[in-house]
Design a protein around this motif. Structure first.
Motif, short mmCIF file in Angstrom:
data_model
loop_
_atom_site.label_atom_id
_atom_site.label_comp_id
_atom_site.label_asym_id
_atom_site.label_seq_id
_atom_site.Cartn_x
_atom_site.Cartn_y
_atom_site.Cartn_z
N GLU A 274 0.83 -1.21 0.00
CA GLU A 274 0.00 0.00 0.00
C GLU A 274 0.86 1.25 0.00
O GLU A 274 0.51 2.27 -0.60
CB GLU A 274 -0.92 -0.01 1.22
CG GLU A 274 -2.11 -0.94 1.12
CD GLU A 274 -3.13 -0.44 0.09
OE1 GLU A 274 -3.24 0.79 -0.09
OE2 GLU A 274 -3.79 -1.28 -0.54
N ARG A 275 2.01 1.18 0.67
CA ARG A 275 2.90 2.35 0.76
C ARG A 275 3.84 2.46 -0.45
O ARG A 275 4.52 3.47 -0.60
CB ARG A 275 3.75 2.27 2.04
CG ARG A 275 2.95 2.21 3.33
CD ARG A 275 3.88 2.32 4.54
NE ARG A 275 4.85 1.23 4.61
CZ ARG A 275 4.64 0.07 5.25
NH1 ARG A 275 3.47 -0.12 5.88
NH2 ARG A 275 5.57 -0.86 5.28
N ASP A 276 3.89 1.44 -1.28
CA ASP A 276 4.86 1.37 -2.37
C ASP A 276 4.40 2.20 -3.57
O ASP A 276 3.39 1.87 -4.21
CB ASP A 276 5.06 -0.09 -2.79
CG ASP A 276 6.31 -0.28 -3.63
OD1 ASP A 276 6.86 0.72 -4.12
OD2 ASP A 276 6.75 -1.44 -3.79
N ASP A 277 5.12 3.26 -3.87
CA ASP A 277 4.76 4.10 -5.02
C ASP A 277 5.80 4.02 -6.14
O ASP A 277 5.86 4.88 -7.02
CB ASP A 277 4.60 5.56 -4.58
CG ASP A 277 5.86 6.13 -3.93
OD1 ASP A 277 6.84 5.38 -3.77
OD2 ASP A 277 5.86 7.33 -3.59
N ARG A 278 6.64 2.98 -6.12
CA ARG A 278 7.67 2.83 -7.15
C ARG A 278 7.06 2.37 -8.48
O ARG A 278 6.06 1.65 -8.50
CB ARG A 278 8.72 1.80 -6.71
CG ARG A 278 9.54 2.19 -5.50
CD ARG A 278 10.41 1.01 -5.04
NE ARG A 278 9.59 -0.12 -4.62
CZ ARG A 278 10.08 -1.34 -4.36
NH1 ARG A 278 11.38 -1.56 -4.51
NH2 ARG A 278 9.27 -2.32 -3.96
N LEU A 279 7.71 2.77 -9.57
CA LEU A 279 7.34 2.27 -10.88
C LEU A 279 7.87 0.85 -11.05
O LEU A 279 8.75 0.40 -10.30
CB LEU A 279 7.89 3.18 -11.98
CG LEU A 279 7.43 4.65 -11.95
CD1 LEU A 279 8.16 5.44 -13.03
CD2 LEU A 279 5.93 4.74 -12.13
N LEU A 280 7.35 0.13 -12.06
CA LEU A 280 7.77 -1.25 -12.28
C LEU A 280 9.28 -1.35 -12.48
O LEU A 280 9.94 -2.22 -11.91
CB LEU A 280 7.04 -1.83 -13.49
CG LEU A 280 7.48 -3.25 -13.91
CD1 LEU A 280 7.21 -4.24 -12.77
CD2 LEU A 280 6.77 -3.68 -15.19
N GLY A 281 9.84 -0.45 -13.31
CA GLY A 281 11.27 -0.49 -13.55
C GLY A 281 12.08 -0.26 -12.28
O GLY A 281 13.14 -0.88 -12.09
N GLN A 282 11.60 0.62 -11.41
CA GLN A 282 12.30 0.86 -10.15
C GLN A 282 12.21 -0.35 -9.22
O GLN A 282 13.18 -0.71 -8.55
CB GLN A 282 11.71 2.11 -9.47
CG GLN A 282 11.95 3.38 -10.25
CD GLN A 282 11.17 4.56 -9.69
OE1 GLN A 282 10.06 4.41 -9.17
NE2 GLN A 282 11.74 5.76 -9.83
N ASP A 286 15.42 -2.51 -7.80
CA ASP A 286 15.64 -2.78 -6.38
C ASP A 286 15.65 -4.28 -6.10
O ASP A 286 16.39 -4.75 -5.22
CB ASP A 286 14.56 -2.09 -5.55
CG ASP A 286 14.60 -0.58 -5.70
OD1 ASP A 286 15.66 -0.06 -6.11
OD2 ASP A 286 13.58 0.08 -5.44
N ALA A 287 14.86 -5.04 -6.86
CA ALA A 287 14.84 -6.49 -6.68
C ALA A 287 16.17 -7.11 -7.07
O ALA A 287 16.71 -7.99 -6.39
CB ALA A 287 13.71 -7.11 -7.50
#
Length: 524
Positions: A274-282, A286-287
């Motif tokens: 719910e708190r995650d506002d990253r784009l898919l590429g980001q 990070d993964a």
């Protein structure tokens, strides 16, 4: 010499001159052309001059290819101390890797190399070679044509391949390289419309994964062409490690690792998502970083003297104190000091700290041929990478090069060693075609390694690529303003992630100061 129509007959004037004399004439003509009164020409005259000059440039591509072939066939590059044409072009001519590759591709495509029987073979791309000789197409066109031809599956009929090259060379006469690539893609689609001719062997031949150099922001692009197997594995990893809420560096409560790991509370993951506002590429970036953190933490079985499986960083105490500046790792990556401090908070790397204002020479003698870990740490802090001129290999890919060589009585002392990648270490010797080295004992390059071809008698050359700050250092720079060599090797923290112990070479009283600086930054 003028023709019947009043035009200048350059060919007749230059007939019979040697290749060296012709090059001298070209150089003299370029000097005269630089001062020529171009403003006196009409608009039509300027456009005609531009067309003629470009045609001359393109004709020169054929000459460059012929020169490349002749030097390559004779192995003349060894006379200059190099093992390959690429080394000659990037080292002696100071061309970039990209330009050197383009010269090689052009020569391989349009050059006439010598067979084992001594006969000259026809160009690999005959229609392209003809167009270049006429000045109709340039080197960039040749590179595109070669790339398209290389992508044609091997199962395509040879006659169809020849026809494709003919079409490409013809299209290049009227199109720029970008337009030529469009034509090339259409030809590829026509030859293999459903992809059935590209078998697994063909896919393996085209696979690549390459990191581009860091830019001004220290960011790096990736050039990749994945096999279906690697893509499938990436997709599986991203589905678990890049799931919303996972491995979020901006969320201290974000779960680390895989989304299907045992014991992970679904409610915690849902709240983090719910708190995650990253784009898919980001998220995928990070993964991948989290996955590599986990993998590197497991890599603890390398040889004790090796630094390949460890994160080792060199930084000045001045930059560490102010939390700014750039640090270097053994793999050649430049890292902002602020990122170094963040990384050290979770998984402490080895850190080589050396004074930016004062210093002591570090001397670690050793009776064995192999350098110790402490010596390698010291040499990394000093050299940062391969010491051979123009080499960009990071220290993690270097061997310890003795000066003089071990078999000639050289000792494994830190002031008689230098970092050298395997290729350059093998080029160190006493025979023609090899290089000799020296460790400077005074002057602005004191403590650094100098190289020069054996028997040349020329000046010693140092590699400035890992020490760009020293480019401004010279004999006219006061001693007090010169950057001193690294003097301290120290381990950050009490429990390193990749190694259990280190030989301490730090001067007395260094530990507490470094640890205090680190604790101050981590607390902040």
């Amino acid at each position: 010499m003028n023709g019947d129509d009043g035009s200048f007959n350059a060919a007749g004037l230059l007939a019979g001159l040697s290749p060296a004399a012709l090059v001298a004439v070209i150089g003299a003509a370029e000097e005269q052309l630089a001062d020529a009164p171009l403003a006196a020409l009409s608009e039509d005259g300027l456009l005609a001059l531009l067309d003629s000059r470009e045609q001359a440039r393109r004709t020169g591509v054929a000459v460059d290819a012929a020169l490349y072939v002749e030097i390559s066939d004779r192995g003349a590059y060894s006379r200059a101390g190099y093992n390959t044409m690429h080394q000659l072009y990037t080292g002696a001519l100071r061309l970039g890797d990209g330009e050197s590759k383009r010269r090689r591709v052009a020569a391989a495509s349009i050059g006439r190399f010598t067979e084992m029987t001594g006969e000259r073979r026809e160009p690999a791309l005959p229609c392209t070679a003809e167009a270049v000789a006429e000045g109709a197409i340039g080197e960039a066109h040749v590179v595109v044509i070669e790339e398209v031809m290389d992508r044609i599956p091997r199962a395509v009929d040879p006659a169809a391949r020849d026809k494709a090259e003919e079409l490409l060379a013809g299209a290049a006469r009227t199109l720029n390289p970008a337009g030529l690539m469009v034509v090339g893609n259409r030809i590829l689609a026509h030859l293999d419309p459903d992809g059935t001719l590209a078998d697994d062997k063909e896919r393996q031949r085209q696979r690549k994964f390459r990191l581009s150099p860091q830019d001004r922001q220290l960011m790096s692009a990736i050039q990749a062409r994945m096999t279906p197997q690697l893509r499938a594995q990436f997709e599986v990893m991203f589905s678990l490690w890049a799931a919303p809420g996972m491995n979020n560096p901006g969320d201290p409560d974000s779960p680390f690792g895989s989304a299907d790991q045992p014991g992970l509370d679904p409610a915690v993951l849902a709240a983090a998502a719910e708190r995650d506002d990253r784009l898919l590429g980001q998220r995928q970036h990070d993964a991948l970083e989290a996955m590599l953190d986990w993998v590197n933490a497991q890599a603890s079985h390398a040889r004790p003297e090796s630094l390949r499986n460890q994160v080792v960083v060199t930084v000045t105490d001045e930059d560490l104190a102010r939390g700014a500046g750039v640090a270097w790792t053994t793999t050649g990556t430049r890292m902002p000091v602020s990122d170094l401090v963040k990384m050290a908070a979770d998984c402490v790397p080895w850190l080589a700290v050396f004074s930016n204002a004062t210093g002591q020479p570090l001397y670690l003698g050793r009776a064995h041929r192999l350098a110790s870990r402490a010596q390698r740490l010291a040499l990394f802090a000093r050299d940062r990478g391969c010491t051979a001129p123009g080499c960009t290999r990071p220290f993690s890919q270097c061997e310890m090069d003795h000066t003089p060589e071990w078999q000639d009585g050289g000792t494994t002392d830190v002031d008689r060693l230098g970092g050298a990648c395997g290729r350059h270490n093998r080029r160190h010797g006493k025979n023609s075609g090899q290089w000799e080295t020296i460790v400077f004992t005074d002057g602005p390059n004191k403590g650094r390694v100098g190289w020069r071809p054996v028997g040349s008698g020329g000046p010693w050359i140092v590699n400035p690529l890992f020490h760009p700050d020293k480019l401004r250092t010279g004999p006219d720079v006061p001693e007090a303003e010169r950057t001193p060599p690294p003097v301290v090797n120290h381990r950050l923290g009490d429990t390193p992630c990749w190694s259990s112990e280190v030989e301490s070479t730090s001067p007395p009283g260094t530990d507490s100061g470094v640890e205090a600086l680190l604790e101050q930054h981590l607390a902040a």
